[in-house]
Each structure stands twice: as structure tokens, then as C-alpha cells.
Write a protein that holds these residues in place. Structure first.
Motif, short mmCIF file in Angstrom:
data_model
loop_
_atom_site.label_atom_id
_atom_site.label_comp_id
_atom_site.label_asym_id
_atom_site.label_seq_id
_atom_site.Cartn_x
_atom_site.Cartn_y
_atom_site.Cartn_z
N UNK A 133 30.38 74.14 99.99
CA UNK A 133 30.13 74.34 98.56
C UNK A 133 31.42 74.61 97.79
N UNK A 134 32.44 75.12 98.48
CA UNK A 134 33.75 75.36 97.84
C UNK A 134 34.51 74.06 97.64
N UNK A 135 34.00 72.96 98.21
CA UNK A 135 34.63 71.66 98.03
C UNK A 135 35.67 71.32 99.08
N UNK A 136 35.69 72.08 100.16
CA UNK A 136 36.64 71.81 101.24
C UNK A 136 36.20 70.55 101.98
N UNK A 137 37.08 69.54 102.00
CA UNK A 137 36.73 68.26 102.63
C UNK A 137 37.02 68.27 104.13
N UNK A 138 38.00 69.04 104.54
CA UNK A 138 38.40 69.06 105.95
C UNK A 138 38.06 70.42 106.54
N UNK A 139 37.16 70.40 107.49
CA UNK A 139 36.69 71.65 108.11
C UNK A 139 36.47 71.41 109.59
N UNK A 140 36.91 72.35 110.40
CA UNK A 140 36.63 72.25 111.83
C UNK A 140 36.40 73.65 112.39
N UNK A 141 35.75 73.68 113.51
CA UNK A 141 35.49 74.95 114.19
C UNK A 141 36.34 75.00 115.45
N UNK A 142 37.05 76.08 115.60
CA UNK A 142 37.88 76.27 116.79
C UNK A 142 37.07 77.06 117.80
#
Length: 86
Positions: free
Chosen positions: A68-77
Motif C-alpha cells: 500500500x506504500x507503493x513499494x514495487x520491490x519487496x522480498x522476504x529474507x
């Protein structure tokens, strides 16, 4: 190892405390904080590191707010899985 300047680490400990880098942040202020941190930085990615004791619903809530913040690149470590002894 030098931290990637285009990477923001978002983490949550077993108590449910949320951190943006080393700053503690309340879940309700996560969206504006992420928008502030990523403004003008289209290549920025957010990496989420969470304690294994965090309830799934809290992880989903964080992911939802990051999107919702508009972050296009996200991953889980995650930590590597333990290799069973031979």
C-alpha cells in the motif's frame, strides 16, 4: 559487506516490534514512513526479516502495508534451513 544503498531493511522481532533500519516504527505509521524513505528512489527495495515466532497474520499485515506504500520491490529474507546431520 557494505549495505546496499537501494535496500531498506524492515524487521520484526518475536515481541512484534517493527523496525525500519534501526528505527522502531509503529505499524500504523509504516506506510508514510516507507513513502518518505522511498520518495524519488524507484530502484529501492524493501527486505523484510522476521523472527520465526511472529504470527502469520502479522507478516501478512506488514506485507499489505508495504504494498500500500507503493513499494514495487519487496522480498522476504530468511535464514538458511538447517542441514540434517548425515
Amino acid at each position: 559487506e557494505h549495505p546496499d544503498p537501494n535496500e531498506i531493511v524492515l524487521s520484526m522481532n518475536a515481541s512484534g516490534e517493527l523496525f525500519l533500519g534501526s528505527d522502531r516504527v509503529e505499524i500504523d505509521s509504516l506506510i508514510p514512513r516507507l513513502q518518505q524513505e522511498t520518495k524519488g528512489r524507484a530502484q529501492t527495495s524493501v527486505v523484510f526479516r522476521g523472527d520465526e515466532a511472529i504470527p502469520y497474520r502479522m507478516v501478512v499485515e506488514v506485507i499489505d502495508r508495504v504494498r500500500r506504500a507503493g513499494v514495487a520491490r519487496f522480498r522476504m529474507a530468511h535464514a538458511p534451513l538447517a542441514t540434517p546431520a548425515p
